[in-house]
Enzyme design. Sequence first.
Site, PDB file in Angstrom:
ATOM      1  N   ASP A  77     -19.870-102.542 -91.810  1.00 43.20           N
ATOM      2  CA  ASP A  77     -19.771-101.139 -91.668  1.00 43.20           C
ATOM      3  C   ASP A  77     -18.449-100.599 -92.430  1.00 43.20           C
ATOM      4  O   ASP A  77     -17.578-101.268 -93.035  1.00 43.20           O
ATOM      5  CB  ASP A  77     -19.436-101.083 -89.971  1.00 43.20           C
ATOM      6  CG  ASP A  77     -18.289-101.568 -89.557  1.00 43.20           C
ATOM      7  OD1 ASP A  77     -18.020-102.929 -89.885  1.00 43.20           O
ATOM      8  OD2 ASP A  77     -17.748-101.235 -88.972  1.00 43.20           O
ATOM      9  N   GLU A 112     -17.082-103.762 -87.150  1.00 48.99           N
ATOM     10  CA  GLU A 112     -15.645-104.300 -87.259  1.00 48.99           C
ATOM     11  C   GLU A 112     -14.550-103.124 -87.055  1.00 48.99           C
ATOM     12  O   GLU A 112     -13.879-103.134 -86.493  1.00 48.99           O
ATOM     13  CB  GLU A 112     -15.510-104.777 -88.546  1.00 48.99           C
ATOM     14  CG  GLU A 112     -14.025-105.785 -88.818  1.00 48.99           C
ATOM     15  CD  GLU A 112     -13.006-104.988 -89.123  1.00 48.99           C
ATOM     16  OE1 GLU A 112     -11.752-105.366 -89.011  1.00 48.99           O
ATOM     17  OE2 GLU A 112     -13.273-103.906 -89.591  1.00 48.99           O
TER      18      GLU A 112
END
Length: 485
Positions: free
Chosen positions: A78, A145
Site C-alpha cells: 500500500d 502498512e
Amino acid sequence: MSSIRQLSPHLLWQFFDTLCSIPHPSGHEAAVRQWIADWAGSQGLEVIQDAIGNLIIRKAATAGLERCKGVILQAHMDMVPQANADTEHDFTQDPIQPYIDGAWVRARGTTLGADNGIGLAACLAVLADDKVQHGPLEVLLTIDEESGMTGAFGLAPGLLQGEILLNTDSEQDGDVYMGCAGGVDANITLPYEQEPVPTGHQALRLTISGLRGGHSGINIHQGRASANKLLAELLMDIGQHETIRLAELNGGTLRNAIAREASALLTLPADAMETLARLVDTRQQQYRREFAGVDDFIALELTPAGLPARVMTTALQQRLSAALFACPHGVMEMSRSMRDVVQTSTNLGVISTEAKHIHVQCLIRSLSDEGRERVAGQTQAVFRLAGADCHFDGAYPGWQPDPDSAVMQLLLDTHKALFGVQPEVKVIHAGLECGLFKAAYPEWDMVSFGPTIQGAHSPDERVHIEAVSRFWQLLVRVLKQIPER
C-alpha cells in the site's frame, strides 16, 4: 508508460512504473495484489495469499546456493494517498503520474508511492532477474502498512521458512536500520452540541494552507508546522471574541502525516469582520517569521461561505479549542542512549466534523512502551477534560536493536566493499513492520535498508535516482553472500 522506465536498474524502474499505474492506497490493495499474483504465477513461481491478504512468493535457490540460509525479502503493497489542494485525484481509480525532476523522481500533485513502492519493485525485480544469485528466497508483501499494519499484525507463524528478513522500507541511502519505534492510534470523539446561528451573522471560511507536511515519524523532529496546531491556536484567539462562532473544523487527512491544510467555518456579525481579519493577518505574519526556512509558504485566508444551519454551543467551542490547543504534538522526548534519536513523539493528524460528532486522530510513537503509554495518558486526560471519549487501538511494538545481528554485520561489510564507506547504523522513529514480525517469528535476524526518499506521506515525496541504483547493487550483493546454514 512514463520516462522512468528508461532509468537503471531497468527491471526495478519498469516494475515501479507499472505499480504507479495500478491504484493501491491503504485498504485498496486488491488490484495490485492480483496483478502481482498473476505475474508471479506466469513466471512459474509459488504464490500464497494468506488469510489476512498478504502475499508470499517463493523462488528456488540459484544452483550452488541451495544450502544458504533462507531469506525473506519484504515490502508492503500500500501507499499513502495525499494530494495537493489544487490536484483532483481519486487514489482508488487514478494512476500516479511519475516524472523525472533532475536527480529525482516525483509525482504530479500527489504522493509518489516510492514508500514502499521502490522496495516492492526491487522485490519483484529480484524474482524476475535470473542473473541475481540467491539462496532459498521468499518474498513477503504485506497489506495496509500505512494505516494500521494489518498485514504484519495478521501474519501467522509457520507460513515462512526463511531465517533472515531484509526489510526494504527505509528511506536514507547510506543508513542501515536495526530498530524502530512502536506506536498507537488515539481516536477521540466529542458530541456536536449545537444551537441556531445567531441572527445577523455572516459566514467566512478560515483556511490554513501551503505547509510542507510530511511523515509523522521521520519528519517530526524537523520543526515543521502542523496546520491543525496552527488552527487550534487561532481558535483560542477567536474564542476571546464571543460574537465569532465556530460551525465546523477540519484538518489533515491521515493520522501518520503532519497536517498540511486545515479550515474552520465561522459565523460572525458584520462589525466583527475587521477584528477577525486583523487577527488572522497578525498570526500569518507571526507564523511566517516563526517557521522561516522550514515552512516558508504558510497562507491564512478568509473567504465568504454559505451560512451553515447551526453553530457549536459556546461551551463546546471553548472546550474543543482548549483541548486542541493543549493536545500534545511533536517531539516529546529524545533518546538518552542514542544520540539525535527521537524517543517519543505524537502527531495531531486529523480533525473532522460530522453531523453529530467531532473526531480527532493522533498517532503516538515511541521506542519504549512506557513512553507510548505516558503520552497516550496525557492525550486522554486533555480530551476527557473537554468531555470527549478517547480510546486507543492498533498498538504495535517497537523493534529492539540486536547488536549481535549477523545479517547487520554482513550488510555493513558489503556496503563498505561496494562503496568504500561504512554505513551508519540507526534506529528509525517510524513504524517498520519488523517489530510485529518478531511476535510470530522471534528467531528471525532482521535488517532494514532502502534508497533516499524525501517528503514521504506528502505530495512533495521524491526518490533519488542514483540512490535507487546503489540500493539495488547492495541488495543483489547481500543476497549472493548470505552464508550457509
